[in-house]
Scaffold this active site. Structure first.
Site, PDB file in Angstrom:
ATOM      1  N   GLU A 241       0.811  -1.220   0.000  1.00 19.22           N
ATOM      2  CA  GLU A 241       0.000   0.000   0.000  1.00 19.22           C
ATOM      3  C   GLU A 241       0.844   1.270   0.000  1.00 19.22           C
ATOM      4  OE1 GLU A 241      -4.123   0.122   1.629  1.00 19.22           O
ATOM      5  OE2 GLU A 241      -3.242  -1.219   3.120  1.00 19.22           O
ATOM      6  N   HIS A 257       9.935 -25.662   7.530  1.00 19.71           N
ATOM      7  CA  HIS A 257       9.376 -26.967   7.165  1.00 19.71           C
ATOM      8  C   HIS A 257       8.917 -27.002   5.717  1.00 19.71           C
ATOM      9  CE1 HIS A 257       9.463 -28.354  11.351  1.00 19.71           C
ATOM     10  NE2 HIS A 257       9.101 -27.127  11.662  1.00 19.71           N
ATOM     11  N   LYS A 352     -12.064  -1.639  -7.555  1.00 19.53           N
ATOM     12  CA  LYS A 352     -13.429  -1.431  -7.048  1.00 19.53           C
ATOM     13  C   LYS A 352     -14.337  -0.928  -8.168  1.00 19.53           C
ATOM     14  CE  LYS A 352     -12.171  -0.438  -2.240  1.00 19.53           C
ATOM     15  NZ  LYS A 352     -12.110   0.621  -1.191  1.00 19.53           N
TER      16      LYS A 352
END
Length: 357
Positions: A241, A257, A352
């Site tokens: 951002e 892992h 958006k």
């Protein structure tokens, strides 16, 4: 060519909505957040709370949920779940505390999941600056807190979001009063901002130095359990951002892992990464410290660059936020050094717009 971060007038010209100034003033913001939290009134306490779900997205709301999880890891007596989607889990019922957190009050995922929580008869609390959720809270008499809108970018409003929710959990009897720790954090912000603020020259400013050093690298942030997983997530989000740059994060010991095998990738690719290791000389367990030592030892020979940054402060809250504060400054300066305004989120606005077509 990078912008000279010591050129204060040029930096201010690029920083159109005063991102640096807002960040420098975290001490004042968190002080106001403390007052907002103290103003919350709960007229009727729920008979029973079996679990908590926080409905929130992004760098302010969802991050707040994660920070509550980490900070209260060994204190909060019920599970806390972060829900960022349109739907809520099957287990949400009348004994669930639903924290509805949307700074704008209009986040479509949160409005949708809020309606579902209402239908389940859950115990709801809304934190917003207004919008649809603010209107519904007032109309329906739902317990709520209206917080300042500021410049409408919740990633810079953690003081208005995180601190009041701490106060709420205390008033519900779920955690101890954290006022003392919040005041200690506010004092630390006052000290750290002198180190990171715009007026402090690059030669004496670690945030500016790291921001410049990151040029042409891909940030890779390694945090750790139990307290620095979400802090690493915050750094990654802030690079997106604020910094307008893709970044990645993972958590120790988990990454040893699986992701660690990726350290064997082609050298010319691995050299594009800049590893930032979040460390704490007090809160990290001895085996976590060793895992970080070994990680740095191995990657110094393979990856582009490595830096270790250490938490500061007298309390867990202060130590966690000391690294958040550094990351916020680094990501803002990193954008400005490349001539980019750190505040606008054009691609999110465009997305958006496309979603509304």
């Amino acid at each position: 060519m990078l912008i000279d971060l010591n050129n204060i007038e040029k930096v201010k010209e690029i920083d159109s909505q005063k991102a640096i100034e807002t960040t420098e003033n975290y001490d004042s913001q968190f002080q106001e957040g403390l007052k907002l939290g103290q103003s919350i009134e709960i007229e009727e306490l729920p008979d029973r709370i079996d679990n908590i779900i926080l409905l929130g997205t992004g760098g302010g709301s969802a991050i707040t949920g994660g920070l509550l999880q980490s900070y209260l890891f060994d204190e909060l007596p019920v599970p806390l779940y972060i829900n960022q989607g349109y739907n809520i889990p099957a287990w949400v019922d009348e004994n669930t505390l639903v924290l509805v957190v949307s700074h704008s009050g209009n986040t479509e995922e949160i409005v949708n999941s809020f309606k579902q929580a209402e239908q389940r008869g859950a115990c709801i609390f809304i934190l917003t600056s207004g919008g649809i959720l603010g209107e519904k809270a007032r109309e329906q008499g739902i317990p709520h807190l209206i917080v300042p809108r500021d410049i409408g970018h919740p990633r810079r409003d953690l003081g208005y979001i995180f601190i009041p929710l701490l106060a709420l959990l205390n008033k519900l009897g779920l955690i101890e009063d954290k006022t003392g720790e919040v005041l200690d954090l506010i004092e630390l912000f006052g000290e750290l901002k002198n180190r990171y603020r715009l007026k402090t020259p690059l030669e004496k400013n670690p945030a500016k130095q790291l921001a410049v050093d990151l040029d042409n690298y891909i940030p890779l942030i390694y945090g750790s359990l139990d307290y620095y997983d979400v802090v690493a997530w915050r750094w990654k989000n802030q690079f997106g951002e604020n910094g307008k740059k893709l970044a990645f994060y993972n958590v120790i010991p988990n990454l040893h892992h699986d992701e660690a095998v990726g350290w064997e990738m082609e050298k010319e690719v691995l050299e594009r990464f800049y590893l930032v290791v979040l460390r704490d000389s007090e809160l990290d367990l001895d085996n976590i410290k060793k895992r970080k030592d070994v990680t740095v030892e191995i990657l110094r020979e393979r990856i582009g660059k490595v830096i270790e940054v250490y938490a500061e402060g007298h309390t867990r809250l202060a130590r966690m936020f000391s690294l958040i504060y550094l990351g916020d400054f680094v990501t803002i300066y990193h954008a400005i050094a490349r001539g980019i305004d750190p505040t606008p989120v054009n691609i999110i606005d465009y997305f958006k717009k496309k979603m509304m077509e």
